[in-house]
Design a protein around this motif. Structure first.
Motif, short mmCIF file in Angstrom:
data_model
loop_
_atom_site.label_atom_id
_atom_site.label_comp_id
_atom_site.label_asym_id
_atom_site.label_seq_id
_atom_site.Cartn_x
_atom_site.Cartn_y
_atom_site.Cartn_z
N ILE A 212 -39.47 17.37 12.16
CA ILE A 212 -39.01 15.92 12.04
C ILE A 212 -37.89 15.86 12.96
O ILE A 212 -36.90 16.44 12.93
CB ILE A 212 -38.74 15.71 10.52
N THR B 26 -45.76 17.19 14.84
CA THR B 26 -44.36 16.44 14.98
C THR B 26 -44.11 14.86 14.44
O THR B 26 -45.19 14.40 14.70
CB THR B 26 -44.04 16.62 16.52
N PHE B 27 -42.95 14.63 14.08
CA PHE B 27 -42.88 13.41 13.71
C PHE B 27 -41.57 12.80 13.87
O PHE B 27 -40.59 13.49 13.82
CB PHE B 27 -43.15 13.38 11.99
N ARG C 180 -46.24 9.06 4.78
CA ARG C 180 -45.92 8.52 6.22
C ARG C 180 -46.11 7.13 6.14
O ARG C 180 -47.14 6.53 5.71
CB ARG C 180 -46.78 8.80 7.34
N ASP D 49 -44.26 22.39 11.24
CA ASP D 49 -44.00 20.82 11.02
C ASP D 49 -42.43 20.65 11.68
O ASP D 49 -41.53 21.38 11.19
CB ASP D 49 -44.03 20.43 9.93
N TYR E 291 -38.70 10.57 12.11
CA TYR E 291 -38.63 10.35 10.95
C TYR E 291 -38.97 8.87 10.22
O TYR E 291 -38.71 8.01 10.99
CB TYR E 291 -36.96 10.55 10.59
N SER E 292 -39.47 9.11 9.26
CA SER E 292 -40.11 7.78 8.65
C SER E 292 -39.59 7.53 7.34
O SER E 292 -39.80 8.39 6.34
CB SER E 292 -41.59 7.73 8.55
#
Length: 470
Positions: free
Chosen positions: A337, A365-366, A82, A335, A368-369
């Motif tokens: 994205i 949860t993320f 990340r 997980d 997008y990077s």
């Protein structure tokens, strides 16, 4: 890949032990008592690597501290997954500038996944002269030799060549005190998901010999560890490179035969390699926690294809439904994205609908990077950050409501939990984990730490259960 190319020869490991003795003798000759700090970022694999570094440091004669300013050697053990983690590392390097001015003899090292990226190592070389040593995951096993080179030459040392991945058995480990331990069963990754840098920095998949894994788990159980997690970038492909017809389900079954009171968990799993055999094995093995972390990343087939995940929404749901059928009460996490390049609002809402359909207990949860060097970093990405944030907020709203509802269903029930530590809540001074890895804030005396006990759940919220010993 032949095994002879993977295992580090014992003679090479003995050479590292010689360097440990040289470093120890050097400090003894100076009548010095060196102190080291290992600051680890990122995943549990990095934690496991950090514990090996601490083991080698102790063998070099160092004592350990958690305070960088008190250390003669500071190691930043980094994560490249990340952007936020990368920013924190550079921020910490800036802070160490002051400590090095106070102690010019301080040695600063950067290792881990970030270090293996050529753009990062070049940036360190050009812009951070305070860093004395840079090495990637492939070079971790020869850390004593690299450190000796720094001390002997008084020059900067970089070991970030793109090497074949290796396995080094027998490296000393300093584990955290308590009831939890981590065991790496394999290293590297073959999947090349479009958003992920890991295959580029940790190399191809290579599995440890099952007997080495079993011996390590047995030693941990005998030492009193009761919550043991098997680690791999994709544990479900364990054994593919061994050529002995032995897979991850077989390893789980053999680990389960080790006598003792303990739970086995594992991360991470890839849905494309998850099998009914694995779920059947989990169901019948009493030591294997009925908890499954199966990263889905997206609920839309087009996005999954662009991510190079190699399964469909339908295939994922089929796996989940089978796992739940053989393990009623299975705790499910995943997980996700949001905002992958090219994703639309409708496709993001497909992910939200999948979350509702599966009924996950919790999510990681993320948004997008982009990671330089990955395929996704080169893809068109027309959605704005504000749009992605809106989709992300909807996902969180959906999951938080579901987690609160699932946790509320525990109220009034009695569950078995492992008391694993102290909390900062005076009304519930202990923490515990259920078999499904749900956090329980617990009333009781700290003498209970390290024990499996029955807990009556009295309250809950989105993130935790509350209870008291029965």
């Amino acid at each position: 890949m032949e095994r002879k190319q993977v295992l580090v020869p014992e003679a090479d490991l003995a050479r590292q032990r010689d360097f440990e003795e040289k470093i120890k003798a050097m400090f003894a000759g100076r009548q010095a008592h060196p102190v080291a700090c290992v600051d680890t970022f990122g995943c549990q694999q990095n934690v496991a690597d950090g514990q090996k570094l601490m083991g080698m440091l102790q063998d070099c004669g160092f004592t350990l501290t958690e305070e960088p300013a008190q250390a003669d050697l500071v190691i930043l053990n980094t994560c490249a997954v990340r952007e936020h983690a990368e920013d924190r590392v550079f921020g910490n390097l800036g802070a160490l500038t002051h400590a090095k001015k106070e102690n010019p003899e301080m040695v600063i090292a950067l290792c881990g996944c970030m270090a293996q990226e050529s753009r990062v190592s070049e940036r360190i070389k050009k812009s951070y002269p305070l860093v004395n040593l840079v090495f990637g995951p492939h070079a971790l096993w020869k850390f004593p030799e690299l450190l000796w080179q720094v001390y002997e030459s008084r020059k900067r040392v970089f070991s970030v060549d793109d090497e074949h991945g290796t396995i080094a058995e027998g490296i000393p480990v300093v584990r955290e005190k308590g009831v939890k331990a981590w065991v790496s069963i394999m290293y590297g990754c073959n999947n090349f998901c479009a958003y992920c840098i890991v295959p580029y920095v940790r190399g191809r998949e290579r599995s440890r010999d099952p007997q080495c894994v079993l011996r390590e788990v047995r030693e941990l159980v005998e030492a009193g560890y009761k919550d043991i997690t098997l680690l791999g970038q994709n544990v479900n492909s364990y054994g593919n490179d061994l050529g002995i017809g032995y897979d991850f389900a077989d390893l789980l079954a053999d680990v389960d035969k080790i006598p003792g009171e303990y739970l086995i968990r594992f991360i991470s799993s890839h849905p494309k390699d998850a099998t009914k055999k694995l779920f059947d094995t989990m169901a019948r093995c009493p030591h294997v926690a009925k908890q499954l972390h199966l990263p889905v990343q997206s609920g839309n087939d087009r996005v999954l294809k662009e991510m190079n995940r190699r399964y469909t929404r339908e295939k994922y749901l089929e796996l989940i439904n089978y796992a739940k059928s053989v393990m009623p009460g299975l705790v499910m996490t995943s997980d996700i994205i949001i905002g992958f390049p090219g994703e639309t609002e409708e496709e993001a809402m497909d992910t939200v609908s999948l979350v509702e359909e599966v009924g996950f207990d919790a999510l990681f949860t993320f948004i997008y990077s982009p990671r330089p060097g990955t395929k996704a970093a080169e893809m068109p990405d027309p959605a704005t950050r504000a749009e992605k944030q809106k989709w992300f907020d909807k996902l969180l709203e959906t999951q938080n409501a579901m987690s609160a509802k699932l946790h509320a269903a525990y109220i009034g029930k009695t569950v078995r939990a492992l008391v694993d530590g102290e909390s900062d809540d005076p009304a519930f001074p202990l923490t515990a984990r259920t078999e499904g890895n749900r956090l329980v804030r617990l009333k009781g005396d700290k003498a209970l730490i390290g024990q499996f006990i029955d807990v009556r759940i009295t309250d809950s919220n989105t993130w935790a259960l509350y209870g008291e010993p029965v």
